[in-house]
Design a protein around this motif. Structure first.
Motif, PDB file in Angstrom:
ATOM      1  N   SER A  69       0.817  -1.220   0.000  1.00 26.16           N
ATOM      2  CA  SER A  69       0.000   0.000   0.000  1.00 26.16           C
ATOM      3  C   SER A  69       0.844   1.261   0.000  1.00 26.16           C
ATOM      4  CB  SER A  69      -0.921   0.006   1.232  1.00 26.16           C
ATOM      5  OG  SER A  69      -0.171   0.038   2.433  1.00 26.16           O
ATOM      6  N   GLU A  70       2.099   1.154   0.422  1.00 26.19           N
ATOM      7  CA  GLU A  70       2.947   2.343   0.499  1.00 26.19           C
ATOM      8  C   GLU A  70       3.498   2.773  -0.854  1.00 26.19           C
ATOM      9  OE1 GLU A  70       4.745   2.449   5.016  1.00 26.19           O
ATOM     10  OE2 GLU A  70       6.020   1.661   3.421  1.00 26.19           O
ATOM     11  N   ALA A  72       2.026   1.531  -4.129  1.00 23.65           N
ATOM     12  CA  ALA A  72       1.159   1.107  -5.235  1.00 23.65           C
ATOM     13  C   ALA A  72       0.971   2.196  -6.293  1.00 23.65           C
ATOM     14  CB  ALA A  72      -0.197   0.660  -4.695  1.00 23.65           C
ATOM     15  N   ASN A  73       1.075   3.467  -5.903  1.00 27.84           N
ATOM     16  CA  ASN A  73       0.839   4.564  -6.842  1.00 27.84           C
ATOM     17  C   ASN A  73       2.115   5.319  -7.211  1.00 27.84           C
ATOM     18  OD1 ASN A  73      -2.052   4.204  -6.900  1.00 27.84           O
ATOM     19  ND2 ASN A  73      -2.104   5.079  -4.840  1.00 27.84           N
ATOM     20  N   PHE A  74       3.260   4.708  -7.004  1.00 30.95           N
ATOM     21  CA  PHE A  74       4.530   5.372  -7.296  1.00 30.95           C
ATOM     22  C   PHE A  74       4.770   5.483  -8.797  1.00 30.95           C
ATOM     23  CE2 PHE A  74       7.482   4.962  -3.347  1.00 30.95           C
ATOM     24  CZ  PHE A  74       6.540   5.612  -2.577  1.00 30.95           C
ATOM     25  N   SER A  75       5.512   6.522  -9.177  1.00 30.88           N
ATOM     26  CA  SER A  75       5.997   6.678 -10.554  1.00 30.88           C
ATOM     27  C   SER A  75       7.273   5.866 -10.712  1.00 30.88           C
ATOM     28  CB  SER A  75       6.287   8.150 -10.839  1.00 30.88           C
ATOM     29  OG  SER A  75       7.368   8.597 -10.029  1.00 30.88           O
ATOM     30  N   GLU A  78      10.026   7.337  -8.604  1.00 28.57           N
ATOM     31  CA  GLU A  78       9.784   7.061  -7.185  1.00 28.57           C
ATOM     32  C   GLU A  78      10.096   5.606  -6.846  1.00 28.57           C
ATOM     33  OE1 GLU A  78       6.194  10.091  -5.868  1.00 28.57           O
ATOM     34  OE2 GLU A  78       5.711   8.404  -7.196  1.00 28.57           O
TER      35      GLU A  78
END
Length: 260
Positions: A69-70, A72-75, A78
Motif C-alpha cells: 500500500s505504500e 502502489a501509486n509510485f511513478s 519514485e
C-alpha cells in the motif's frame, strides 16, 4: 532502544532482533525498515553484542513481504528511489555489517522478507518455512537485491525459475538449493540459531569482521577478492586478537579475545 515494530533482547553477547508486526505478518513498511537500520546501527557499537539473530514474531512469518500500500501509486522515478534507498539503508547495510547476522526464518519469507533474509550472512529455517519472490505477480521485479543475492546463493537457473514462476519453495527445497544452512523444527529454531551465534561469539570479532569483508569482496564488481583477502589477512597480524590467539595456541589454552 525503544521501537514500535521491533523487539530486541541481548544475552551472552547475542542480540535477537524480532520484527514485531504480527497483524501484518511482519511485513516491511518504511518505518520498520528505518527502525531496523537504527537498531543495527546502534548494535554495531554495542560491546555486549557480538552476533545478531534476526527473526519475526509468531509462528507464521519471518517477513511476509513489503507493505504494498505504500508504493502502489509510485511513478518510475519514485520506484527507483524506493529500491535505492532501501538497499542502502537496510539490505546492503546488513550484508556489509561488521558483525555476523543470522536470519532465523520462522515461517513465510516472501518478497522483501526473503531479500532481507538473503542479506544476512547466513540463514536457518523452521520446517514450516516457505520462501519466494512473488513480485512478478504484481507487475514488478524484486528491488531490494533479490535478483542478485538469490542468483549468488542458488545459481542462475533456479533463481530465474523462482522469480519467473513467483512460486514458493519449502524449507527442504531451500536446504537442497543452498538457500538455508539448516532446517529444524519451529520450537527449536531460535535456540538453534542462538547456539550457532554463541559458538561464533567465542571467536575473534575483529577477525570475523575482516572475513566478512573478504567474502563479500568476491561478489563485488571490479574487485579482486583474493587481493582483499591478502590485505585483510595481513591486517590481522597487527591486532591484539592475533597476538592473543597465537599465544593461547602455543600455550595450549583457550584464548580470551578483546576484539581489538
Amino acid at each position: 532502544m525503544d521501537f514500535e515494530n521491533l523487539v530486541i533482547e541481548t544475552a551472552d553477547f547475542v542480540s535477537v532482533i524480532t520484527i514485531n508486526r504480527p497483524a501484518k505478518l511482519n511485513a516491511l513498511n518504511k518505518q520498520t525498515i528505518e527502525e531496523l537500520h537504527q537498531a543495527f546501527k546502534a548494535l554495531q557499537t554495542d560491546n555486549q553484542t557480538k552476533v545478531i539473530v534476526l527473526t519475526g514474531s509468531g509462528e507464521k512469518a519471518f517477513v511476509a513481504g513489503a507493505d504494498i500500500s505504500e508504493f502502489a501509486n509510485f511513478s518510475a522515478s519514485e520506484g527507483e528511489k524506493l529500491a535505492a534507498v532501501g538497499q542502502q539503508v537496510l539490505f546492503d547495510f546488513v550484508q556489509n555489517y561488521n558483525k555476523p547476522v543470522i536470519a532465523a526464518i520462522n515461517g513465510f519469507a516472501l518478497g522483501g522478507g526473503l531479500e532481507l533474509a538473503m542479506a544476512a550472512h547466513f540463514r536457518v529455517a523452521s520446517n514450516n518455512a516457505k520462501m519466494g519472490l512473488p513480485e512478478v505477480t504484481l507487475g514488478v521485479i524484486p528491488g531490494y537485491g533479490g535478483t542478485q543475492r538469490l542468483t549468488q546463493l542458488v545459481g542462475k537457473g533456479r533463481a530465474l525459475e523462482m522469480i519467473m514462476t513467483a512460486g514458493m519453495i519449502d524449507a527442504t527445497s531451500a536446504l537442497n538449493y543452498g538457500l538455508v544452512n539448516h532446517v529444524v523444527s519451529q520450537p527449536e529454531l531460535l535456540d538453534f540459531a542462538k547456539g550457532i551465534a554463541t559458538k561464533i561469539a567465542k571467536n575473534s570479532t575483529v577477525a570475523i569482521a575482516k572475513a566478512i569483508e573478504a567474502v563479500n569482496a568476491n561478489f563485488a564488481e571490479g574487485v579482486n577478492g583474493f587481493e582483499v583477502e591478502i590485505k585483510k589477512f595481513g591486517e590481522c597480524f597487527a591486532t591484539e586478537d592475533f597476538k592473543e590467539g597465537t599465544t593461547a595456541f602455543l600455550e595450549k589454552r583457550k584464548p580470551t579475545f578483546t576484539g581489538k
